[in-house]
Design a protein around this motif. Structure first.
Motif, PDB file in Angstrom:
ATOM      1  N   UNK A 133       6.972  -8.954   3.600  1.00 43.73           N
ATOM      2  CA  UNK A 133       6.652  -7.652   3.034  1.00 43.73           C
ATOM      3  C   UNK A 133       5.169  -7.361   3.163  1.00 43.73           C
ATOM      4  N   UNK A 134       4.832  -6.240   3.801  1.00 43.53           N
ATOM      5  CA  UNK A 134       3.450  -5.773   3.882  1.00 43.53           C
ATOM      6  C   UNK A 134       3.231  -4.646   2.891  1.00 43.53           C
ATOM      7  N   UNK A 135       2.276  -4.825   1.991  1.00 44.42           N
ATOM      8  CA  UNK A 135       1.948  -3.785   1.035  1.00 44.42           C
ATOM      9  C   UNK A 135       1.077  -2.715   1.673  1.00 44.42           C
ATOM     10  N   UNK A 136       1.349  -1.423   1.399  1.00 38.68           N
ATOM     11  CA  UNK A 136       0.583  -0.346   2.030  1.00 38.68           C
ATOM     12  C   UNK A 136      -0.724  -0.054   1.297  1.00 38.68           C
ATOM     13  N   UNK A 137      -1.752   0.229   2.093  1.00 40.22           N
ATOM     14  CA  UNK A 137      -3.030   0.711   1.564  1.00 40.22           C
ATOM     15  C   UNK A 137      -3.367   1.992   2.315  1.00 40.22           C
ATOM     16  N   UNK A 138      -3.123   3.128   1.684  1.00 36.89           N
ATOM     17  CA  UNK A 138      -3.377   4.419   2.309  1.00 36.89           C
ATOM     18  C   UNK A 138      -4.039   5.358   1.327  1.00 36.89           C
ATOM     19  N   UNK A 145       1.458   8.438   1.550  1.00 39.75           N
ATOM     20  CA  UNK A 145       1.567   9.194   0.307  1.00 39.75           C
ATOM     21  C   UNK A 145       2.510  10.382   0.447  1.00 39.75           C
ATOM     22  N   UNK A 146       2.579  10.966   1.637  1.00 39.53           N
ATOM     23  CA  UNK A 146       3.341  12.199   1.819  1.00 39.53           C
ATOM     24  C   UNK A 146       4.830  11.979   2.088  1.00 39.53           C
ATOM     25  N   UNK A 147       5.308  10.766   1.901  1.00 41.94           N
ATOM     26  CA  UNK A 147       6.756  10.565   1.845  1.00 41.94           C
ATOM     27  C   UNK A 147       7.301  10.948   0.466  1.00 41.94           C
ATOM     28  N   UNK A 155       3.960   8.188  -8.377  1.00 38.93           N
ATOM     29  CA  UNK A 155       3.787   7.951  -6.950  1.00 38.93           C
ATOM     30  C   UNK A 155       3.376   6.502  -6.679  1.00 38.93           C
ATOM     31  N   UNK A 156       3.661   5.979  -5.496  1.00 36.85           N
ATOM     32  CA  UNK A 156       3.129   4.666  -5.123  1.00 36.85           C
ATOM     33  C   UNK A 156       1.599   4.696  -5.100  1.00 36.85           C
ATOM     34  N   UNK A 157       0.941   3.546  -5.221  1.00 42.24           N
ATOM     35  CA  UNK A 157      -0.524   3.518  -5.312  1.00 42.24           C
ATOM     36  C   UNK A 157      -1.198   3.926  -4.007  1.00 42.24           C
ATOM     37  N   UNK A 158      -2.376   4.546  -4.134  1.00 45.91           N
ATOM     38  CA  UNK A 158      -3.228   4.893  -2.997  1.00 45.91           C
ATOM     39  C   UNK A 158      -4.633   4.388  -3.289  1.00 45.91           C
ATOM     40  N   UNK A 159      -5.500   4.478  -2.277  1.00 45.68           N
ATOM     41  CA  UNK A 159      -6.880   4.009  -2.430  1.00 45.68           C
ATOM     42  C   UNK A 159      -7.812   4.979  -1.728  1.00 45.68           C
ATOM     43  N   UNK A 160      -8.854   5.442  -2.431  1.00 50.93           N
ATOM     44  CA  UNK A 160      -9.708   6.501  -1.912  1.00 50.93           C
ATOM     45  C   UNK A 160     -11.188   6.150  -1.887  1.00 50.93           C
TER      46      UNK A 160
END
Length: 408
Positions: A133-138, A145-147, A155-160
């Motif tokens: 499993x690869x965790x997403x970092x977007x 995010x736009x799924x 929402x699933x986590x994002x990073x800015x």
């Protein structure tokens, strides 16, 4: 798997021609105990016309959909289905893919659900294939995010920022993810997204890759653009996913870096064709993305780019068993021999996800993940058909069909 389960799982295949992940060994005897092959030795042929090959390794799947009808991102299903129920669907997908010969899968853009299911498989809590499993970092408003529909707040986590990227990588490491996924372009199936959109700054992407590598995690980069591939190569990712914007100028760098590329041929063809629930927006984006793909991939295959099996399969567009068609498409797309294509789908695919020395080969010390099949797929890839599969063994246990037994 636990010790109690290992002591019960043992088996022998005797007198069938073995292709070991690199070459044909001729008629052989394979013996295993638990999750380890004990020996592969020459033998007298007993089952003419059959062969044994390693289980396939799909380096790019998504198991976050309903196992019943493929409902997933873009539908209500992931928004209303609790994680406890999703876990059953993830396990169901993985088990179904395995029964068609895909004994190792890597979920790209996984959640804690996929991580937990993979851990349960490894511990022998339930039977199943190897699931990485690869965790997403977007970023916010990025491809990942736009799924999720824009007005849905959970929402699933994002990073800015670079610091947020490092923090999210560390959180995935704590959760038990085996790798990280990043985005260096927009995507096709995400809602309101454009392929050419920048996804995160160079500083954010570099911070993610640096932190992941510091924690021993491989990084897979989604990219549908030439600019995205340039960024991925510059920051030192370990694999590139899709790569539909590949240019001739990038081939020397790809070959030199030996970065693996998952081509996801079948899914992009299906989405580009439209119909079957594909949004018109996604179909148009897919058609644009693959407009120049085929001649570019042909040149890349001939140049020695390291393509490996990666399908984007989620039980919907690419269903259970669809990997076999993807492998056949790969041979023609890259102008490869059947054997080169099978290497890319077994031993080299395993190496590309960090499992060299454990799966993808049939040799002492490796895992007993294998397919018994009619024909010689390393000589004729068209032998790799669902109708030709006689049996599948995963973690030393027969999970589909039956091992051949010669009548006395």
């Amino acid at each position: 798997m636990n010790d109690e389960t290992d002591t019960r799982a043992e088996g022998t295949i005797d007198g069938i021609t073995v292709w070991n992940g690199e070459r044909s060994l001729g008629p052989s005897r394979i013996t295993w105990r638990g999750d380890t092959i004990e020996a592969v030795e020459p033998a007298t042929e007993r089952f003419e016309g059959l062969a044994v090959i390693p289980g396939l390794v799909d380096t790019h799947v998504h198991l976050d959909t309903s196992v019943l009808d493929g409902s997933g991102p873009g539908d209500a299903w992931p928004l209303v289905t609790p994680d406890e129920e999703k876990a059953l669907h993830v396990a169901g997908h993985a088990q179904r893919f395995a029964r068609y010969g895909v004994t190792t899968l890597r979920d790209l853009a996984a959640s804690p659900v996929q991580i937990a299911v993979g851990r349960a498989f490894d511990q022998g809590v339930i039977a199943g294939p190897r699931l990485l499993s690869n965790g997403p970092v977007g970023m916010t408003a990025g491809h990942g995010d736009l799924f999720t529909p824009p007005r849905f707040r959970d929402r699933p986590p994002v990073a800015d920022s670079p610091d947020e990227c490092r923090r999210l990588v560390r959180q995935w490491a704590r959760e038990g993810a085996t790798g990280i996924k990043i985005y260096t372009s927009g995507g096709i199936l995400s809602m309101g997204d454009q392929v050419g959109w920048r996804n995160q700054t160079r500083a954010e992407i570099a911070a993610t890759v640096d932190e992941a590598h510091a924690l021993g995690m491989l990084v897979a980069a989604h990219s549908h653009s030439a600019a995205g591939i340039d960024i991925a190569l510059a920051v030192g990712v370990d694999s590139i996913e899709h790569a539909t914007g590949l240019t001739d100028a990038q081939l020397p760098a790809l070959v030199e870096a030996n970065v693996s590329v998952a081509p996801t041929l079948l899914v992009n063809d299906i989405v580009a064709a439209g119909g079957g629930g594909v949004r018109a927006e996604s179909a148009e984006k897919a058609r644009e993305a693959i407009a120049d793909r085929d001649p570019a991939f042909l040149r890349a295959g001939r140049a020695g780019v390291r393509f490996v099996l990666g399908t984007d399969a989620n039980g919907r567009f690419v269903g259970h068993g669809g990997q076999l068609e993807e492998v056949r498409l790969m041979r023609r797309a890259f102008d490869w021999s059947a054997e080169r294509t099978l290497v890319a789908s077994t031993s080299d695919a395993a190496a590309s996800v960090g499992l060299a020395g454990r799966v993808g080969m049939l040799a002492a010390g490796f895992a007993p993940d294998l397919i018994v099949i009619r024909g010689r797929p390393w000589l004729d890839i068209d032998d790799l058909q669902l109708s030709n599969i006689v049996a599948v063994v995963s973690r030393g246990r027969v999970i589909s069909g039956a091992l051949p037994v010669r009548e006395r």
